[in-house]
Design a protein around this motif. Structure first.
Motif, PDB file in Angstrom:
ATOM      1  N   VAL A 128       0.836  -1.208   0.000  1.00  0.00           N
ATOM      2  CA  VAL A 128       0.000   0.000   0.000  1.00  0.00           C
ATOM      3  C   VAL A 128       0.870   1.257   0.000  1.00  0.00           C
ATOM      4  CG1 VAL A 128      -1.615   1.368   1.387  1.00  0.00           C
ATOM      5  CG2 VAL A 128      -2.033  -1.070   1.021  1.00  0.00           C
ATOM      6  N   ASP A 129       1.937   1.230   0.784  1.00  0.00           N
ATOM      7  CA  ASP A 129       2.846   2.394   0.828  1.00  0.00           C
ATOM      8  C   ASP A 129       3.413   2.689  -0.561  1.00  0.00           C
ATOM      9  OD1 ASP A 129       2.409   2.646   3.517  1.00  0.00           O
ATOM     10  OD2 ASP A 129       4.272   1.680   4.141  1.00  0.00           O
ATOM     11  N   MET A 130       3.802   1.632  -1.272  1.00  0.00           N
ATOM     12  CA  MET A 130       4.343   1.829  -2.617  1.00  0.00           C
ATOM     13  C   MET A 130       3.256   2.326  -3.569  1.00  0.00           C
ATOM     14  SD  MET A 130       6.393  -0.831  -5.085  1.00  0.00           S
ATOM     15  CE  MET A 130       6.989  -0.294  -6.695  1.00  0.00           C
ATOM     16  N   LYS A 131       2.045   1.767  -3.454  1.00  0.00           N
ATOM     17  CA  LYS A 131       0.932   2.194  -4.309  1.00  0.00           C
ATOM     18  C   LYS A 131       0.621   3.677  -4.089  1.00  0.00           C
ATOM     19  CE  LYS A 131      -2.625  -0.658  -4.078  1.00  0.00           C
ATOM     20  NZ  LYS A 131      -3.141  -0.908  -5.440  1.00  0.00           N
ATOM     21  N   GLU A 132       0.729   4.136  -2.848  1.00  0.00           N
ATOM     22  CA  GLU A 132       0.446   5.535  -2.544  1.00  0.00           C
ATOM     23  C   GLU A 132       1.552   6.456  -3.053  1.00  0.00           C
ATOM     24  OE1 GLU A 132      -0.346   5.661   1.645  1.00  0.00           O
ATOM     25  OE2 GLU A 132      -2.426   4.991   1.393  1.00  0.00           O
ATOM     26  N   ARG A 133       2.801   5.993  -2.981  1.00  0.00           N
ATOM     27  CA  ARG A 133       3.897   6.801  -3.544  1.00  0.00           C
ATOM     28  C   ARG A 133       3.718   6.951  -5.052  1.00  0.00           C
ATOM     29  NH1 ARG A 133       7.010   3.647   0.079  1.00  0.00           N
ATOM     30  NH2 ARG A 133       7.694   2.285  -1.628  1.00  0.00           N
ATOM     31  N   GLU A 134       3.378   5.832  -5.707  1.00  0.00           N
ATOM     32  CA  GLU A 134       3.123   5.881  -7.145  1.00  0.00           C
ATOM     33  C   GLU A 134       1.897   6.749  -7.443  1.00  0.00           C
ATOM     34  OE1 GLU A 134       4.756   4.582  -9.817  1.00  0.00           O
ATOM     35  OE2 GLU A 134       6.370   4.064  -8.422  1.00  0.00           O
ATOM     36  N   GLY A 135       0.897   6.659  -6.558  1.00  0.00           N
ATOM     37  CA  GLY A 135      -0.319   7.457  -6.732  1.00  0.00           C
ATOM     38  C   GLY A 135      -0.052   8.949  -6.645  1.00  0.00           C
ATOM     39  N   ASP A 136       0.851   9.341  -5.732  1.00  0.00           N
ATOM     40  CA  ASP A 136       1.207  10.760  -5.614  1.00  0.00           C
ATOM     41  C   ASP A 136       1.850  11.271  -6.903  1.00  0.00           C
ATOM     42  OD1 ASP A 136       0.219  10.966  -3.064  1.00  0.00           O
ATOM     43  OD2 ASP A 136       2.147  10.598  -2.081  1.00  0.00           O
ATOM     44  N   ARG A 137       2.708  10.433  -7.499  1.00  0.00           N
ATOM     45  CA  ARG A 137       3.337  10.834  -8.759  1.00  0.00           C
ATOM     46  C   ARG A 137       2.298  10.929  -9.881  1.00  0.00           C
ATOM     47  NH1 ARG A 137       8.056   8.053  -6.657  1.00  0.00           N
ATOM     48  NH2 ARG A 137       7.256   5.997  -7.232  1.00  0.00           N
ATOM     49  N   LEU A 138       1.363   9.974  -9.870  1.00  0.00           N
ATOM     50  CA  LEU A 138       0.286  10.008 -10.864  1.00  0.00           C
ATOM     51  C   LEU A 138      -0.547  11.278 -10.723  1.00  0.00           C
ATOM     52  CD1 LEU A 138      -1.355   6.447 -11.117  1.00  0.00           C
ATOM     53  CD2 LEU A 138      -0.582   7.869 -13.004  1.00  0.00           C
ATOM     54  N   LYS A 139      -0.889  11.607  -9.477  1.00  0.00           N
ATOM     55  CA  LYS A 139      -1.743  12.776  -9.228  1.00  0.00           C
ATOM     56  C   LYS A 139      -1.062  14.062  -9.699  1.00  0.00           C
ATOM     57  CE  LYS A 139      -2.507  14.068  -4.963  1.00  0.00           C
ATOM     58  NZ  LYS A 139      -3.062  14.078  -3.594  1.00  0.00           N
ATOM     59  N   LYS A 140       0.238  14.201  -9.431  1.00  0.00           N
ATOM     60  CA  LYS A 140       0.962  15.398  -9.877  1.00  0.00           C
ATOM     61  C   LYS A 140       0.902  15.539 -11.394  1.00  0.00           C
ATOM     62  CE  LYS A 140       4.233  15.568  -6.009  1.00  0.00           C
ATOM     63  NZ  LYS A 140       5.657  15.382  -5.598  1.00  0.00           N
ATOM     64  N   ASP A 141       1.103  14.423 -12.083  1.00  0.00           N
ATOM     65  CA  ASP A 141       1.077  14.479 -13.547  1.00  0.00           C
ATOM     66  C   ASP A 141      -0.331  14.746 -14.063  1.00  0.00           C
ATOM     67  OD1 ASP A 141       2.825  14.189 -15.905  1.00  0.00           O
ATOM     68  OD2 ASP A 141       1.448  12.574 -16.429  1.00  0.00           O
ATOM     69  N   LEU A 142      -1.331  14.128 -13.420  1.00  0.00           N
ATOM     70  CA  LEU A 142      -2.721  14.369 -13.824  1.00  0.00           C
ATOM     71  C   LEU A 142      -3.093  15.838 -13.650  1.00  0.00           C
ATOM     72  CD1 LEU A 142      -4.472  11.215 -12.309  1.00  0.00           C
ATOM     73  CD2 LEU A 142      -4.400  11.820 -14.723  1.00  0.00           C
ATOM     74  N   PHE A 143      -2.654  16.431 -12.547  1.00  0.00           N
ATOM     75  CA  PHE A 143      -2.985  17.833 -12.285  1.00  0.00           C
ATOM     76  C   PHE A 143      -2.298  18.764 -13.296  1.00  0.00           C
ATOM     77  CE2 PHE A 143      -4.614  18.064  -7.643  1.00  0.00           C
ATOM     78  CZ  PHE A 143      -5.522  17.045  -7.925  1.00  0.00           C
ATOM     79  N   ILE A 144      -1.125  18.375 -13.761  1.00  0.00           N
ATOM     80  CA  ILE A 144      -0.458  19.151 -14.814  1.00  0.00           C
ATOM     81  C   ILE A 144      -1.316  19.160 -16.079  1.00  0.00           C
ATOM     82  CG2 ILE A 144       1.504  19.147 -16.406  1.00  0.00           C
ATOM     83  CD1 ILE A 144       3.247  18.181 -14.081  1.00  0.00           C
ATOM     84  N   GLN A 145      -1.845  17.970 -16.444  1.00  0.00           N
ATOM     85  CA  GLN A 145      -2.705  17.872 -17.621  1.00  0.00           C
ATOM     86  C   GLN A 145      -3.989  18.666 -17.427  1.00  0.00           C
ATOM     87  OE1 GLN A 145      -1.286  16.440 -20.182  1.00  0.00           O
ATOM     88  NE2 GLN A 145       0.397  15.722 -18.888  1.00  0.00           N
ATOM     89  N   LEU A 146      -4.550  18.625 -16.215  1.00  0.00           N
ATOM     90  CA  LEU A 146      -5.773  19.384 -15.926  1.00  0.00           C
ATOM     91  C   LEU A 146      -5.523  20.889 -16.060  1.00  0.00           C
ATOM     92  CD1 LEU A 146      -7.161  17.445 -12.817  1.00  0.00           C
ATOM     93  CD2 LEU A 146      -7.989  17.321 -15.165  1.00  0.00           C
ATOM     94  N   ASN A 147      -4.357  21.338 -15.605  1.00  0.00           N
ATOM     95  CA  ASN A 147      -4.019  22.766 -15.734  1.00  0.00           C
ATOM     96  C   ASN A 147      -3.874  23.163 -17.206  1.00  0.00           C
ATOM     97  OD1 ASN A 147      -4.045  23.212 -12.976  1.00  0.00           O
ATOM     98  ND2 ASN A 147      -1.866  22.781 -12.733  1.00  0.00           N
ATOM     99  N   HIS A 148      -3.303  22.268 -17.997  1.00  0.00           N
ATOM    100  CA  HIS A 148      -3.207  22.531 -19.441  1.00  0.00           C
ATOM    101  C   HIS A 148      -4.612  22.697 -20.038  1.00  0.00           C
ATOM    102  CE1 HIS A 148       1.005  22.159 -19.550  1.00  0.00           C
ATOM    103  NE2 HIS A 148       1.108  20.840 -19.571  1.00  0.00           N
TER     104      HIS A 148
END
Length: 295
Positions: free
Chosen positions: A146-166
């Motif tokens: 779960v800890d690893m999934k959440e670390r990966e999830g944080d990276r996913l969220k940052k990239d998703l938010f970049i796309q949303l800002n675009h």
């Protein structure tokens, strides 16, 4: 936010036994858990699945549980002596029935007859202790996963938010340009209709111009832009939420955003806005791919 992919490992060792638990998670529409565990501990499988499902709601989980005991052998052989007596009896009867029947029962052959000699598990005085250690080790391993999934999830969220800002920036450009496009379209239609209907009565011309203006109003994309803003806001709100799973909700929002963008593209025929729509679709496609990996 959590990724659906990840890996966890936990090991435990004491004087009498050692345990290694590994967990691998990959994308899957629903929850599925596959467990490999020594046969003598298969009775723990239901508890293990429950432990995993309490922490992970979506994805395919492969769990590998290895148990090694200090004692080299935990089996013994049991002989079915009643069956052996029957073998001897039948052998003697066969010999007595004919002089042509020879030979004798071979011990080596009998030892490898699994109906006569069976290998059975010896009672393990540490069985209860091992069972408890397995469950605790699974819990610890899943936490690592779960800890690893959440670390990966944080990276996913940052990239998703970049796309949303675009997407938000492109929407701002369309919002700025759309009123001028609508006004220009309406005036152009009025002029073209008026010039081609000079010989008709004023009442007919007024009615045709009114219908042309109505067509221009239908080309207005304000509602679609408002809904897109709402979808972007909702997407961020769900992404920040700690309730799981959220992947399907985000996937639904992506489909809704894609539908709004297609509508905008079909309503406005301005070349620059068409380019904006192409950019929006590109960002949406990137988001769609990433959302497939969100738990």
């Amino acid at each position: 936010m959590r990724s659906m992919t990840g890996y966890g490992r936990y090991s435990f060792k004491c004087d009498h036994f050692s345990i290694i638990v590994e967990a691998k998670a990959v994308n899957h529409r629903f929850f599925e858990c596959s467990t490999r565990i020594p046969n003598e501990f298969l009775h723990l499988e239901e508890k293990i699945h429950s432990t995993v499902h309490n922490e992970i709601k979506r994805g395919k989980i492969d769990l590998f549980i290895h148990v090694e005991k200090a004692e080299f052998s935990r089996h013994k052989l049991e002989v079915d002596y009643e069956l052996l007596k029957e073998y001897i009896k039948i052998a003697n009867e066969l010999k007595g029935s004919s002089n042509q029947v020879g030979g004798c029962l071979d011990v080596n052959t009998l030892l490898f007859d699994d109906r006569l000699v069976k290998k059975v598990e010896m009672e393990d005085k540490h069985a209860e202790e091992i069972s408890l250690a397995i469950l605790n080790s699974v819990t610890a391993c899943i936490q690592e996963l779960v800890d690893m999934k959440e670390r990966e999830g944080d990276r996913l969220k940052k990239d998703l938010f970049i796309q949303l800002n675009h997407i938000s920036n492109v929407l701002s450009k369309i919002e700025t340009k759309a009123p001028d496009i609508n006004l220009h379209l309406q005036k152009r239609m009025e002029e073209r209709v008026a010039s081609s209907l000079k010989e008709l009565s004023e009442a007919v011309v007024d009615r045709i111009i009114a219908e042309a203006c109505l067509y221009a109003e239908k080309a207005d994309v304000n509602e679609e832009l408002v809904r897109m803003r709402s979808h972007l806001s909702h997407f961020k709100e769900i992404s920040e939420n700690h309730d799981f799973p959220i992947g399907r909700k985000l996937d639904f929002l992506v489909q809704e955003m894609n539908r709004e963008i297609n509508t905008i593209g079909s309503k406005i025929h301005d070349a620059e806005v068409r380019q904006f729509v192409v950019s929006l679709k590109s960002y949406i496609e990137k988001i769609k791919e990433q959302v497939q990996n969100v738990e």
